[in-house]
Design a protein around this motif. Structure first.
Motif, mmCIF file in Angstrom:
data_model
loop_
_atom_site.group_PDB
_atom_site.id
_atom_site.type_symbol
_atom_site.label_atom_id
_atom_site.label_comp_id
_atom_site.label_asym_id
_atom_site.label_seq_id
_atom_site.Cartn_x
_atom_site.Cartn_y
_atom_site.Cartn_z
ATOM 1 N N THR A 168 -17.568 2.407 -32.384
ATOM 2 C CA THR A 168 -16.936 2.717 -33.668
ATOM 3 C C THR A 168 -17.598 1.895 -34.765
ATOM 4 N N ILE A 169 -17.953 2.569 -35.854
ATOM 5 C CA ILE A 169 -18.546 1.896 -37.011
ATOM 6 C C ILE A 169 -17.583 2.024 -38.189
ATOM 7 N N GLU A 170 -17.325 0.909 -38.850
ATOM 8 C CA GLU A 170 -16.458 0.918 -40.025
ATOM 9 C C GLU A 170 -17.337 0.913 -41.278
ATOM 10 N N LEU A 171 -17.045 1.828 -42.197
ATOM 11 C CA LEU A 171 -17.826 1.968 -43.422
ATOM 12 C C LEU A 171 -17.098 1.277 -44.565
ATOM 13 N N LYS A 172 -17.805 0.367 -45.264
ATOM 14 C CA LYS A 172 -17.170 -0.393 -46.334
ATOM 15 C C LYS A 172 -18.037 -0.421 -47.586
ATOM 16 N N ASN A 173 -17.374 -0.603 -48.721
ATOM 17 C CA ASN A 173 -18.057 -0.812 -49.998
ATOM 18 C C ASN A 173 -18.655 -2.218 -49.984
ATOM 19 N N GLU A 174 -19.951 -2.315 -50.241
ATOM 20 C CA GLU A 174 -20.647 -3.599 -50.146
ATOM 21 C C GLU A 174 -20.074 -4.644 -51.091
ATOM 22 N N PHE A 175 -19.587 -4.211 -52.254
ATOM 23 C CA PHE A 175 -19.134 -5.170 -53.261
ATOM 24 C C PHE A 175 -17.633 -5.469 -53.156
#
Length: 307
Positions: free
Chosen positions: A140-147
């Motif tokens: 599972t990969i969690e996608l996040k806003n870098e900032f």
């Protein structure tokens, strides 16, 4: 806590959720303007795929005191909007103490049975998690806003598993994507979005361990993010808005708005689209950007929108 008290709490939660999207609003339901109501209606339609009328908001949300609880169907919509499964979950969270079972009436054998069952459940959960970690075929990969470090919204990103010429669209749920590595072959994970820079992750079958990261940070496209904010927010300074649009939109901009029911598309140039953005309407807030193309300088030269 009575149902009316719980409904009052739900109204407070709706205001807090509204302020997440419109942080400049710091009022109460009394100061909730007609424009705020249109904004809220648009947000509920976008987040819950359900509609709520302006009259209903005036009748049930605007008053300081409510003498009865609205029908459950509408309460479910608001509960989902603030992140719950429904009205029943909120009732459960705030149920009255006398609704609990008195401790003196609980049988000791019952307590022992419940404790044993809880231990069995915890052991089972631990085993499943251990098994999932041991299973190198799934990840599972969690996608996040870098900032901001916040999870990416499901409808703002597209994830493809590319293996040779074959492409598979992967489902994004709660900011996460589940990937099956069991094929034993190399592939790429391509992550694209109108609002974030494209990212490609390579999976090498010979090096299964740690090939894919547990989290992926996506870098926002500044101009695309500004454009999204313009479409969702109210106008406070018309001239400033026009100046900002002139900076982020290319002079040769082309905008296609895909009409509902396969009725075709509308075309707008830079001047026409800028004028549309400076006239806030509820239909504008319901529009969804599905594609943005930018020049090397960052200026946006193509936008595709669906109603």
């Amino acid at each position: 806590m009575t149902e009316l008290d719980t409904f009052k709490r739900l109204k407070e939660m709706v205001l807090l959720k509204y302020q997440e999207h419109y942080p400049f609003f710091r009022g109460t339901w009394n100061s909730f303007s007609s424009q705020d109501i249109q904004n809220l209606i648009g947000l509920i339609e976008q987040e819950c795929k359900q509609s709520i009328s302006e009259k209903w908001i005036y009748t049930h949300l605007k008053p300081d005191i409510n003498h009865k609880v609205p029908r459950k169907g509408m309460l479910d919509i608001l509960a989902v909007f603030v992140g719950l499964s429904g009205w029943d979950e909120l009732l459960f969270q705030y149920k009255k103490p006398d609704e609990e079972i008195p401790p003196s009436k609980i049988d000791f054998k019952m307590i022992s049975g419940i404790a044993l069952l809880a231990i069995m459940v915890l052991v089972g959960v631990w085993y499943l998690k251990f098994y999932e970690k041991a299973d190198s075929g799934k990840q599972t990969i969690e996608l996040k806003n870098e900032f901001t470090n916040q999870k990416i919204k499901n409808d703002e990103v597209k994830v493809l598993k590319v293996q040779g010429t074959a492409k598979q669209v992967l489902t994004v749920k709660d900011g996460q994507v589940h990937i099956d590595n069991s094929s034993g072959k190399n592939y790429n994970i391509e992550i694209t979005s109108p609002f974030y820079k494209k990212k490609v992750i390579n999976f090498v079958a010979a090096k299964v361990k740690d090939t894919l990261p547990a989290e992926v940070d996506l870098k926002p496209d500044d101009y695309a993010m500004m454009l999204k904010a313009f479409m969702l927010s109210d106008i406070k300074d018309w001239q400033t808005r026009k100046n900002q649009l002139n900076k982020i939109l290319s002079d040769d901009l082309e905008v296609l708005i895909m009409l509902r029911d396969d009725l075709g598309a509308e075309y707008f140039n830079k001047r026409e689209f800028s004028q549309k953005l400076t006239i806030p309407t509820s239909s504008l807030k319901r529009m969804k950007i599905i594609e943005i193309k930018s020049k090397d300088t960052g200026e946006i030269y193509f936008i595709r929108i669906k109603q």
